[in-house]
Design an enzyme around this catalytic site. Structure first.
Site, mmCIF file in Angstrom:
data_model
loop_
_atom_site.group_PDB
_atom_site.id
_atom_site.type_symbol
_atom_site.label_atom_id
_atom_site.label_comp_id
_atom_site.label_asym_id
_atom_site.label_seq_id
_atom_site.Cartn_x
_atom_site.Cartn_y
_atom_site.Cartn_z
ATOM 1 N NE ARG A 112 -2.402 1.103 3.161
ATOM 2 C CZ ARG A 112 -2.960 0.724 4.499
ATOM 3 N NH1 ARG A 112 -4.514 0.094 4.887
ATOM 4 N NH2 ARG A 112 -2.689 1.048 5.848
ATOM 5 C CE LYS B 253 -2.742 4.576 7.486
ATOM 6 N NZ LYS B 253 -3.830 4.583 7.579
ATOM 7 C CD GLU C 260 -11.724 5.852 4.276
ATOM 8 O OE1 GLU C 260 -10.803 4.937 5.140
ATOM 9 O OE2 GLU C 260 -10.887 5.976 3.390
HETATM 10 C C1 LIG Z 1 -4.880 3.710 7.920
HETATM 11 C C2 LIG Z 1 -6.580 4.132 8.045
HETATM 12 C C3 LIG Z 1 -7.974 3.390 7.284
HETATM 13 C C4 LIG Z 1 -7.598 2.079 8.370
HETATM 14 O O1 LIG Z 1 -6.778 1.192 7.639
HETATM 15 P P1 LIG Z 1 -6.158 -0.244 8.246
HETATM 16 O O2 LIG Z 1 -5.109 -0.573 7.544
HETATM 17 O O3 LIG Z 1 -6.845 -1.288 8.493
HETATM 18 O O4 LIG Z 1 -5.503 0.379 9.522
HETATM 19 C C5 LIG Z 1 -9.019 3.550 6.885
HETATM 20 N N1 LIG Z 1 -9.254 4.875 6.501
HETATM 21 C C6 LIG Z 1 -8.250 5.538 6.150
HETATM 22 C C7 LIG Z 1 -8.809 6.888 5.552
HETATM 23 C C8 LIG Z 1 -6.928 5.652 6.587
HETATM 24 O O5 LIG Z 1 -6.162 6.600 7.020
#
Ligand SMILES: *Cc1c(COP(=O)(O)O)cnc(C)c1O
Length: 341
Positions: A82, A184, A220
């Site tokens: 990722r 991210k 989300e």
């Molecule tokens: C990090 C993150 C998540 C959760 O991802 P995980 O890999 O399960 O920790 C969900 N939404 C956003 C915007 C994130 O930055």
């Protein structure tokens, strides 16, 4: 190895400096060999790319002590891949995936004294990140980058059990169509701060963001993906190109299907159908699943049938199975658990 004498049961989610961190530098078109260092501070030029134009991406994962005393992490290969996707979107040189996993192992080993003991509920949070470090004033990608990983012990996300939270539909948007919602990057968080401060001021725990093109579909929260459970026990999660692909959510969907034998669906979830769901939860590394009890849209309340006292029954099963896999008392699918030592 002697553990540090810390109050494991009463830690919060805050930064505590640990002994070692991993650093690698990218210069003249290649990554150096990298290694562990002691200095927690970074010295950079006043005009560093990250300071001017926010060229930075990050990851987050945890190390746990299992029931039989091993230190493990959960699917770090997915964080590695990722981060490659995130880096490419911001025109940064990807850090090689095998080296990412190796660096995670090195830095956790070097800070093993800070990995909380089994049963404390606390974990060692691992934060990989990279950023443009050379001076950049005209708008363009940096030429030099630093990749780092630090660790910090963090307390149990839920003290005294996971109480359902109340969230609100945000008037702000998190991610544009064809934007950066799926990577991210700190930039997605900078612009969410005003929205979350506003939500808190209005008495809500979190924001539910809708798709910004039509504002009809659930996306989300600022830092966690949604799962819903239908009244006939189907597990549903929104599908969208502007959602961050949560590793926890992907793992939960696998567990739902292959461990619990539930039907699963990844599809458009319209806000209009949320009132018909039986359970709702937020998934991410920090909490695994936070149950949602109430969703408020401009004063109009949707109260999930699972209520405000405890998680819904399916959410609880998903939570127990996934944390059981992570803590080593339920057998994990091939490749999910990376043993550190
Ligand atoms: C990090 C993150 C998540 C959760 O991802 P995980 O890999 O399960 O920790 C969900 N939404 C956003 C915007 C994130 O930055």
């Amino acid at each position: 190895m002697e553990k540090k004498n810390l109050d494991w049961e009463n830690m919060g989610f805050s930064y505590m400096q640990t002994d070692k961190r991993y650093v690698a530098n990218y210069k003249d078109g290649k990554w150096d060999e990298g290694g562990l260092i002691d200095d927690a501070n970074i010295v950079m030029n006043e005009c560093a790319g990250v300071l001017q134009y926010s060229q930075s991406v990050f990851e987050g994962l945890k190390a746990y002590t299992t029931e039989d005393g091993r230190i493990v992490t959960f699917r770090p290969d997915l964080n590695a891949s990722r981060m490659v996707d995130s880096a490419k979107r911001l025109e940064m040189p990807p850090f090689p995936e095998d080296r990412f996993v190796d660096a995670v192992i090195q830095v956790v080993k070097a800070n093993a004294a800070y990995v909380p003991p089994y049963g404390s509920g606390a974990t060692l949070y691992i934060r990989p990140y990279m950023f443009g470090i050379n001076p950049v004033i005209g708008v363009k990608p940096a030429d030099e980058y630093q990749f780092r990983i630090f660790t910090t012990p963090v307390g149990p996300y839920f003290k005294g059990g996971a109480k359902p939270i109340t969230i609100c539909v945000s008037d702000f948007d998190r991610a544009a169509p064809h934007g950066t919602g799926h990577i991210k990057a700190g930039l997605n968080y900078a612009m969410s701060l005003h929205a979350i401060v506003t939500a808190h001021a209005n008495g809500f725990d979190e924001n539910m963001y809708l798709d910004s093109a039509t504002r009809t579909k659930v996306e989300e929260t600022g830092g966690a993906n949604f799962i819903f459970v239908t009244k006939d026990n189907k597990v549903v999660t929104p599908h969208s190109s502007t959602i961050l692909p949560s590793i926890t959510r992907r793992s939960i969907m696998y567990v739902a299907e292959h461990y619990l034998g539930l039907e699963v669906e990844e599809r458009d979830v319209y806000f209009d159908e949320v009132k018909d769901f039986a359970e709702c939860g937020l998934c991410g590394t920090a909490a695994v699943i936070s149950p949602v009890g109430k969703i408020v849209n401009h004063g109009e309340e949707i109260c999930l049938p699972s209520g405000m006292e405890k998680m819904g029954p399916i959410t609880q099963k998903l939570y127990d199975t996934l944390t059981g896999i992570q803590m080593g008392h339920i057998e994990a699918p091939e490749g999910w658990i990376q043993v550190i030592e």
